[in-house]
Design an enzyme around this catalytic site. Structure first.
Site, PDB file in Angstrom:
ATOM      1  N   CYS A 154       0.888  -1.151   0.077  1.00  0.00           N
ATOM      2  CA  CYS A 154      -0.043  -0.038   0.060  1.00  0.00           C
ATOM      3  C   CYS A 154       0.851   1.133  -0.038  1.00  0.00           C
ATOM      4  CB  CYS A 154      -0.822   0.222   1.180  1.00  0.00           C
ATOM      5  SG  CYS A 154      -2.117  -1.080   1.308  1.00  0.00           S
ATOM      6  N   CYS A 213      -6.251  -1.388   9.800  1.00  0.00           N
ATOM      7  CA  CYS A 213      -6.154  -2.194   8.535  1.00  0.00           C
ATOM      8  C   CYS A 213      -6.692  -3.804   8.988  1.00  0.00           C
ATOM      9  CB  CYS A 213      -4.875  -2.325   7.845  1.00  0.00           C
ATOM     10  SG  CYS A 213      -4.928  -3.300   6.345  1.00  0.00           S
ATOM     11  N   ARG A 225      -6.554  -6.257   6.899  1.00  0.00           N
ATOM     12  CA  ARG A 225      -5.578  -7.206   6.488  1.00  0.00           C
ATOM     13  C   ARG A 225      -4.163  -7.094   6.857  1.00  0.00           C
ATOM     14  NH1 ARG A 225      -8.347  -6.440   0.744  1.00  0.00           N
ATOM     15  NH2 ARG A 225      -9.856  -8.151   1.043  1.00  0.00           N
ATOM     16  N   ASP A 260     -18.765  -6.176   8.433  1.00  0.00           N
ATOM     17  CA  ASP A 260     -18.585  -7.542   7.918  1.00  0.00           C
ATOM     18  C   ASP A 260     -18.572  -8.349   9.209  1.00  0.00           C
ATOM     19  OD1 ASP A 260     -17.426  -8.872   5.786  1.00  0.00           O
ATOM     20  OD2 ASP A 260     -16.065  -7.202   5.087  1.00  0.00           O
TER      21      ASP A 260
END
Length: 365
Positions: free
Chosen positions: A101, A108, A110, A308
């Site tokens: 990134c 984050c 991930r 999520d």
């Protein structure tokens, strides 16, 4: 452009006090650090609670892991049939091209998949296998390029990937998820913009923005280059404690996005990533924010508040509810944007078509 990548550099630029460097070295040993100059310049060094710094400057609180936090909070690995592909929903896949990134957010989801000791990108073989998977699954209507950040790739590399997607007839839409227009606006060159587009298939770009100050003049110009080229822009925002969890900040952000021709898309509740509890809010905070926006801001400024579900079960809308059935009466109660409740009649029992049983949506490939 200078990018800060070590605790020493963060300290030299006045972003962390020298005495915190040992603790931040421990953070850097586990999680990736990168803060481009374009974002570092937006930080108010005199404000210990600066909302830009809170997103990108490492914090020793990241070393505190709660038992409910997960290395893969969105369950990508559960739905990864081949390396680089996440096929969670029937008609679309994520294609994770790179683990790099331009900037590394401290929240984050991930974060355990990127950084020290992790691979930087898909191998050539893995990319071939990923495209073979897409070709052999005609139900895939949309390919979402993500990572990492796909716009850290060169224009030539991105163009090659887009050309490959263009040749897959059943893929009709490409979406790119990125932080680059905010993190490194100068990367959004005319050449890169041309590489994002392919003949016969629309490309959508979802720009990650969490605070109105991120939309600097340079970031706005970068977004304008994409919009002027005919690329529709969407936004993704993560709800973060002491960054954007007030109605004033969220309203300013949503209006600023629309002024930049970016349609607010998702407001994400913070994921259960390790070491991020200091940045998560309660769900009730997000629901109240959505109530504050509804009716007081244009419909163009309304994102969908989503969670999520941990473990890979996908996103669910978790915004406030405005309607309920009134027990023992023939009415619903519906709440307006001022909090007032009104009656809405239920249909007579002998009017209308019979109730249909809910069934899964079946689309032709």
């Amino acid at each position: 452009m200078t990018t800060l990548r070590t605790s020493a550099q963060f300290s030299e630029h006045g972003l962390v006090p020298p005495e915190q460097r040992p603790a931040l070295d421990a953070v850097a040993a586990r999680y990736a650090l990168a803060l481009p100059e374009a974002l570092a310049e937006l930080i108010d060094r005199a404000d210990p609670h600066d909302p830009i710094a809170r997103q990108f400057v490492p914090d020793q609180a990241e070393l505190a892991h709660r038992p409910e936090e997960l290395n893969d909070p969105t369950g990508d690995s559960t739905h990864s049939p081949v390396e680089g592909i996440v096929h969670r929903y029937p008609d679309r896949v994520l294609l994770k091209l790179t683990h790099i990134c331009a900037v590394y957010c401290r929240f984050c989801f991930r974060r355990e998949m990127i950084g020290p000791g992790k691979p930087n990108a898909l191998s050539s073989k893995a990319l071939v296998d990923a495209f073979d998977y897409i070709r052999t699954h005609p139900e895939i209507w949309e390919v979402i390029l993500t990572g990492g950040d796909p716009l850290v790739l060169s224009a030539r590399r991105l163009h090659s990937i887009m050309k490959t997607i263009a040749k897959i007839d059943h893929v009709k839409v490409v979406r790119i998820h990125t932080r680059v227009p905010v993190a490194d606006p100068a990367r959004i060159t005319p050449e890169l913009v041309r590489a994002m587009k392919i003949k016969g298939k629309p490309t959508y770009v979802a720009v990650h923005v969490n605070h109105p100050r991120e939309l600097s003049a340079s970031a706005r110009a970068a977004c304008a280059r994409m919009a002027d080229a005919g690329i529709p822009l969407l936004s993704q925002t993560v709800l973060l404690a002491n960054v954007n969890d007030t109605p004033e900040v969220m309203a300013e952000l949503m209006r600023s996005l629309v002024e930049c021709r970016i349609k607010p898309y998702y407001l994400h509740h913070g994921d259960m990533a390790p070491g991020t509890s200091h940045l998560r809010t309660e769900i009730a905070v997000g629901q109240q924010l959505m109530r504050d926006l509804r009716g007081h801001l244009s419909g163009l400024c309304q994102p969908t508040y989503v969670l999520d579900i941990p473990g890979g079960h996908g996103k669910s809308p978790i915004g406030p509810n405005y309607i309920e059935a009134s027990s023992g009466t023939a009415h619903f109660k519906v709440e307006d944007f001022n909090g007032q409740r009104h009656q809405y009649p239920l249909p007579p029992s002998n009017v209308g078509s019979p109730k249909r049983r809910a069934r899964p949506l079946r689309l032709r490939a």
